[in-house]
Design a protein around this motif. Structure first.
Motif, short mmCIF file in Angstrom:
data_model
loop_
_atom_site.label_atom_id
_atom_site.label_comp_id
_atom_site.label_asym_id
_atom_site.label_seq_id
_atom_site.Cartn_x
_atom_site.Cartn_y
_atom_site.Cartn_z
N SER A 37 0.95 -1.08 -0.11
CA SER A 37 0.05 -0.01 -0.14
C SER A 37 0.91 1.47 0.00
N GLY A 38 0.48 2.27 -0.70
CA GLY A 38 1.32 3.62 -0.90
C GLY A 38 2.44 3.39 -1.83
N ALA A 39 2.97 2.15 -2.58
CA ALA A 39 3.77 2.25 -3.67
C ALA A 39 3.67 2.98 -4.85
N GLY A 40 2.46 3.13 -5.04
CA GLY A 40 2.10 4.34 -6.33
C GLY A 40 1.49 3.47 -7.36
N LYS A 41 0.87 2.38 -7.06
CA LYS A 41 0.36 1.74 -7.91
C LYS A 41 -0.96 2.40 -8.63
N SER A 42 -1.84 2.91 -7.81
CA SER A 42 -2.91 3.84 -8.44
C SER A 42 -2.53 4.89 -9.09
N THR A 43 -1.67 5.58 -8.44
CA THR A 43 -1.06 6.90 -9.21
C THR A 43 -0.58 6.42 -10.66
N LEU A 44 0.20 5.44 -10.75
CA LEU A 44 0.59 4.87 -11.91
C LEU A 44 -0.53 4.70 -13.08
P1 ADP Z 1 -1.09 2.27 -3.90
O1 ADP Z 1 -2.06 2.40 -5.08
O2 ADP Z 1 0.18 1.51 -4.20
O3 ADP Z 1 -1.47 2.00 -2.51
P2 ADP Z 1 -0.90 5.30 -4.29
O4 ADP Z 1 -0.57 5.53 -5.96
O5 ADP Z 1 -2.52 5.38 -3.95
O6 ADP Z 1 -0.44 3.77 -3.99
O7 ADP Z 1 0.03 6.46 -3.45
C1 ADP Z 1 1.28 6.44 -3.46
C2 ADP Z 1 1.73 7.71 -2.83
O8 ADP Z 1 1.03 8.96 -3.24
C3 ADP Z 1 1.13 7.60 -1.29
O9 ADP Z 1 2.21 8.01 -0.41
C4 ADP Z 1 -0.04 8.45 -1.14
O10 ADP Z 1 -0.32 9.07 0.17
C5 ADP Z 1 0.22 9.46 -2.18
N1 ADP Z 1 -1.15 10.05 -2.77
C6 ADP Z 1 -1.93 9.19 -3.44
N2 ADP Z 1 -2.88 10.09 -3.97
C7 ADP Z 1 -2.78 11.41 -3.38
C8 ADP Z 1 -3.31 12.69 -3.42
N3 ADP Z 1 -4.28 12.83 -4.41
N4 ADP Z 1 -2.46 13.79 -3.05
C9 ADP Z 1 -1.62 13.62 -2.36
N5 ADP Z 1 -0.78 12.34 -2.35
C10 ADP Z 1 -1.40 11.28 -2.82
#
Ligand code: ADP
Length: 258
Positions: A37-44
């Protein structure tokens, strides 16, 4: 073919959450994205479908650079990316058929999408997609009458209705029991093979990923720390990806019971 080059992302003034991501996904390849969790998967995933703007780097789908599109072009290109969601994202009061057809909305002129007036060939194709996911006899049911597995099949048929060039799949089995999960993964796998569709699947279930993915990308702290075949995912590699977070499914179940 999807190609990602030197992709970086930071939210506002926060730290870098994606740090120089590079990879390509050829036609028909199914890539499992794993990591804590928090690795950046959703962001990617959100950078690829342009729900958020990458800070740096390029994303190409076929030869179109998604990361440099204007907002109107983003909407046009996004219709080529089929999304499948953990919680299905169906319109519950609409029929199964109407949910599948909604995959066509991005292709319709405004008045047709406003009235939900679909061309005849879209309707014919939607029947074909429903047949493909074994739901033809449920076409007229309301979406909220279906089990979770069938809802996910509707989600898959809706993604197919987009005639996508890429599938982005977010935790497709997280709400399903183990047997249904395997059926859904097999269906996605078969469809990707048949259509030569590349897919990126955000998946938390490591054994399921090992069974159904062609390739696994492990993200940790915004970096790719593993990119290889499922059979190369040894305990040592999984510990590198997940660190202290537990990736054993049996242990997770035990903890839930306790
Ligand atoms: P995963 O999907 O692997 O759990 P995320 O992509 O959700 O990871 O999150 C990666 C990092 O980006 C985390 O540290 C999270 O707190 C941060 N993050 C995600 N979305 C936002 C946002 N909208 N604003 C600021 N930080 C974010």
């Amino acid at each position: 073919m999807l190609k990602i080059e030197h992709l970086k992302k930071r939210y506002k003034t926060g730290p870098w959450v994606l740090k120089d991501i590079n990879f390509q996904v050829p036609k028909g390849e199914i890539v499992g994205l794993i990591g804590p969790s928090g690795a950046g998967k959703s962001t990617l995933i959100r950078c690829i479908n342009r729900l958020i703007d990458p800070s740096e780097g390029q994303i190409y789908l076929q030869d179109i650079c998604l990361s440099e599109l204007a907002p109107k072009q983003i909407r046009e290109q996004r219709r080529h990316i089929g999304m499948i969601f953990q919680e299905y994202a169906l319109v519950e009061r609409l029929s199964v058929m109407e949910n599948v057809l909604s995959g066509r909305l991005g292709y319709l002129p405004f008045w047709r999408s406003f009235l939900r007036r679909y061309p005849q060939h879209d309707i014919e194709n939607a029947f074909e997609y429903l047949e493909r996911v074994s739901l033809i006899e449920h076409a007229n049911k309301r979406a909220d009458e279906l089990s979770g597995g069938r809802c996910q099949r509707v989600g898959i048929a809706r993604a197919l209705a987009q005639e996508p060039q890429l599938l982005l799949v977010d935790e497709p089995t997280a709400s399903l029991d183990p047997k249904t999960s395997r059926q859904i993964m097999r269906l996605i796998q078969d469809i990707c093979r048949e259509k030569g569709l590349p897919a990126i699947i955000n998946i938390h279930d490591v054994p399921l990923a090992m069974q159904f993915m062609d390739r696994i990308i492990g993200l940790q702290g915004g970096e790719i720390v593993f990119d290889g075949k499922p059979e190369q995912l040894t305990e040592e590699v999984l510990t590198r990806i997940y660190g202290d977070e537990d990736w054993h499914p049996e242990k997770q179940q035990d903890e839930e019971v306790a």
